[in-house]
Design a protein around this motif. Structure first.
Motif, short mmCIF file in Angstrom:
data_model
loop_
_atom_site.label_atom_id
_atom_site.label_comp_id
_atom_site.label_asym_id
_atom_site.label_seq_id
_atom_site.Cartn_x
_atom_site.Cartn_y
_atom_site.Cartn_z
N VAL A 1 0.82 -1.21 0.00
CA VAL A 1 0.00 0.00 0.00
C VAL A 1 0.85 1.26 0.00
N ARG A 2 2.02 1.23 0.62
CA ARG A 2 2.84 2.44 0.67
C ARG A 2 3.29 2.88 -0.72
N ARG A 3 3.20 1.99 -1.70
CA ARG A 3 3.61 2.33 -3.06
C ARG A 3 2.57 3.15 -3.81
N VAL A 4 1.35 3.21 -3.28
CA VAL A 4 0.31 4.02 -3.92
C VAL A 4 0.66 5.49 -3.74
N ALA A 5 0.60 6.25 -4.82
CA ALA A 5 0.97 7.66 -4.77
C ALA A 5 0.14 8.41 -3.74
N GLY A 6 0.82 9.16 -2.87
CA GLY A 6 0.13 10.00 -1.91
C GLY A 6 -0.13 9.38 -0.56
N VAL A 7 0.10 8.08 -0.40
CA VAL A 7 -0.12 7.47 0.91
C VAL A 7 0.89 8.04 1.90
N ARG A 8 0.38 8.61 2.98
CA ARG A 8 1.23 9.29 3.96
C ARG A 8 1.49 8.43 5.20
N ALA A 9 0.49 7.64 5.63
CA ALA A 9 0.65 6.87 6.86
C ALA A 9 -0.26 5.65 6.85
N ILE A 10 0.21 4.58 7.49
CA ILE A 10 -0.57 3.35 7.63
C ILE A 10 -0.55 2.96 9.10
N TYR A 11 -1.74 2.85 9.70
CA TYR A 11 -1.87 2.50 11.11
C TYR A 11 -2.56 1.14 11.24
N LEU A 12 -2.09 0.36 12.19
CA LEU A 12 -2.82 -0.83 12.61
C LEU A 12 -3.92 -0.37 13.56
N SER A 13 -5.11 -0.97 13.43
CA SER A 13 -6.26 -0.52 14.21
C SER A 13 -6.96 -1.71 14.85
N GLY A 14 -7.67 -1.44 15.95
CA GLY A 14 -8.51 -2.48 16.54
C GLY A 14 -7.75 -3.47 17.39
N SER A 15 -8.13 -4.76 17.29
CA SER A 15 -7.58 -5.78 18.18
C SER A 15 -6.08 -5.96 18.00
N GLY A 16 -5.57 -5.76 16.77
CA GLY A 16 -4.13 -5.87 16.55
C GLY A 16 -3.36 -4.83 17.32
N TYR B 1 -11.26 1.93 19.48
CA TYR B 1 -10.31 1.60 18.41
C TYR B 1 -8.93 2.14 18.79
N ARG B 2 -8.04 1.23 19.15
CA ARG B 2 -6.65 1.64 19.38
C ARG B 2 -5.95 1.71 18.02
N HIS B 3 -4.86 2.50 17.96
CA HIS B 3 -4.12 2.66 16.72
C HIS B 3 -2.63 2.60 16.99
N ARG B 4 -1.91 1.99 16.06
CA ARG B 4 -0.45 1.92 16.16
C ARG B 4 0.15 2.19 14.79
N LEU B 5 1.04 3.17 14.72
CA LEU B 5 1.65 3.54 13.45
C LEU B 5 2.57 2.42 12.97
N LEU B 6 2.33 1.95 11.74
CA LEU B 6 3.18 0.93 11.13
C LEU B 6 4.18 1.52 10.16
N TRP B 7 3.76 2.56 9.46
CA TRP B 7 4.64 3.15 8.44
C TRP B 7 4.21 4.58 8.17
#
Length: 255
Positions: free
Chosen positions: A38-53, A130-136
């Motif tokens: 997903v990080r290869r898609v143009a414009g993606v700034r951040a990806i967070y893990l959400s929920g139970s993970g 909903y907890r969140h953790r930054l992955l990238w």
């Protein structure tokens, strides 16, 4: 259907080392695969893990791997579709990713207006649910115009929490595409979130950082009949649904 039922049962039965190590690695690999693609898609700034993970509350075989993905600019159907296609391909190897159209994709230029206007979006970013953790990427959530916890309209959020779960349970509980264990787990999660909402309104939700803690508090706070019902749900979870005490369809009607 029989294969899905068998694999879920196998995953639940094998939640002891070293099988839990394998399951944890598989879930971790799924998250890494999403980031890589997903990080290869143009414009993606951040990806967070959400929920139970993000809560470290995963049940192998039942828990999904959920994300919130932030993209620069205004809503762009082409970039949304590019992300959705990547999830669709990855689900062939990681079915726990869930349907791609359920992923949280947010375009930063329109986020502030959407967050202010839609209580459901406020609910989806409420850290109690909903907890969140930054992955990238950049930690964009730290700079987003989120309403402070003390200023949230809990009554509006409660309405949307209940509406969200009512729709999910009513649509999925009667579906032939999910197994009986999945139905029980779905109802268990719904009770946890609605129970957390109720406990929060009563000022009893502090430090409840897991579903198990929420259910234990509910069992102490409810009347005898409702507490017995919650205890039955807890028992099903503790025995990993090896035996069923409740009927999710009947429970939903009572609920």
């Amino acid at each position: 259907m029989w294969l899905r039922r068998f694999l879920i049962r196998l995953a639940l039965e094998l939640q002891v080392p070293p099988f839990t190590w394998v399951a944890t690695a598989y879930y971790h690999l799924a998250a890494r695969a999403v980031v890589r693609r997903v990080r290869r898609v143009a414009g993606v700034r951040a990806i967070y893990l959400s929920g139970s993970g993000a809560r470290h509350d995963v049940i192998a075989g039942l828990s999904d791997v959920d994300f919130k993905i932030f993209v620069d600019g205004h809503a762009d159907p082409a970039r949304y579709e590019a992300i959705r296609r990547r999830f669709e391909r990855l689900r062939r190897w990681f079915p726990m990713l869930g349907p791609p159209d359920e992923k949280g994709i947010y375009f930063l230029d329109g986020f502030a207006a959407d967050y202010a206007h839609y209580p459901l979006i406020q609910h989806l970013f409420d850290e109690r649910f909903y907890r969140h953790r930054l992955l990238w990427g950049e930690d964009v959530m730290a700079s987003l115009p989120m309403t402070p916890r003390a200023n949230l309209d809990d009554h509006a959020l409660c309405f949307w929490t209940l509406k969200d779960w009512t729709e999910k349970v009513s649509l999925l509980a009667g579906s032939a595409r999910i197994t009986r264990v999945q139905k029980h787990y779905l109802f268990y999660k719904a009770c946890c979130d609605v129970g957390l909402m109720w406990l929060g309104l009563r000022g009893q939700a502090d430090a409840l950082d897991s579903r198990a803690a929420v259910m234990a508090q509910l069992a102490r706070s409810l009347g005898p009949e409702d507490a017995a019902w919650v205890s039955a749900l807890i028992l099903e979870r503790e025995c990993r649904w090896r035996r069923f005490v409740t009927d999710p369809d009947a429970s939903y009607l009572a609920f």
